[in-house]
Design an enzyme around this catalytic site. Structure first.
Site, PDB file in Angstrom:
ATOM      1  N   ARG A   6      56.498  89.837  56.105  1.00 16.26           N
ATOM      2  CA  ARG A   6      56.724  88.654  55.276  1.00 16.26           C
ATOM      3  C   ARG A   6      56.264  87.397  55.992  1.00 16.26           C
ATOM      4  NH1 ARG A   6      57.539  87.068  51.137  1.00 16.26           N
ATOM      5  NH2 ARG A   6      59.469  85.969  51.313  1.00 16.26           N
ATOM      6  N   CYS A  75      46.842  87.016  44.164  1.00 15.85           N
ATOM      7  CA  CYS A  75      47.656  85.799  44.087  1.00 15.85           C
ATOM      8  C   CYS A  75      48.467  85.820  42.800  1.00 15.85           C
ATOM      9  CB  CYS A  75      46.772  84.559  44.078  1.00 15.85           C
ATOM     10  SG  CYS A  75      46.128  84.110  45.681  1.00 15.85           S
ATOM     11  N   ARG A  90      53.975  82.051  49.794  1.00 21.15           N
ATOM     12  CA  ARG A  90      54.663  83.213  50.375  1.00 21.15           C
ATOM     13  C   ARG A  90      53.726  84.406  50.404  1.00 21.15           C
ATOM     14  NH1 ARG A  90      60.281  82.033  47.139  1.00 21.15           N
ATOM     15  NH2 ARG A  90      60.718  80.239  48.373  1.00 21.15           N
ATOM     16  N   TYR A 108      57.408  82.317  59.457  1.00 24.24           N
ATOM     17  CA  TYR A 108      57.808  81.222  58.586  1.00 24.24           C
ATOM     18  C   TYR A 108      57.416  79.908  59.255  1.00 24.24           C
ATOM     19  CZ  TYR A 108      60.243  84.732  55.969  1.00 24.24           C
ATOM     20  OH  TYR A 108      60.513  85.841  55.214  1.00 24.24           O
TER      21      TYR A 108
END
Length: 124
Positions: A6, A75, A90, A108
């Site tokens: 992530r 996307c 994200r 992040y």
């Protein structure tokens, strides 16, 4: 084994260069810190909040990573949730890896750090 990696970042303005550069920086860190090779990638899903309209964030992969030509990327628009983080990009990258779940380095940047405060120590 296939695992999910992530990442998220934000930009100050809805400008193509900012979107591409922020996305590239995030993806580069994800790739380097997790030793991800293009042939191991199953797919990359990238979402952007509705306030980002100047370019596709996936363009960052094509601009900065020549060796990722055949990696499937898609996307999509992030949900418009009241109080959600604005100007946010994200990523969910799935790839083959030998890393254990707790060894994966999720990335992040910028204001997106607030999305996962439990992972904050990874960014220091």
């Amino acid at each position: 084994m296939i695992r999910g990696f992530r990442g998220a970042t934000t930009v100050a303005d809805n400008e193509e260069n900012q979107i591409i550069e922020a996305t590239a920086a995030m993806l580069d860190e994800m790739v380097v810190k997790n030793s991800i090779e293009p042939d191991d990638v199953v797919q990359v899903l990238i979402s952007a909040t509705p306030d980002l309209t100047k370019t596709f964030p996936a363009k960052a992969m094509r601009v900065f990573r020549d060796d990722w030509t055949y990696v499937p990327v898609m996307c999509m628009q992030e949900l418009a949730i009241e109080g959600g983080l604005p100007k946010c990009i994200r990523v969910m990258l799935t790839a083959r890896t030998d890393l254990a779940q707790q060894e994966i380095h999720h990335v992040y940047h910028e204001q997106a750090i607030t999305l996962r405060p439990d992972l904050k120590e990874e960014h220091q």
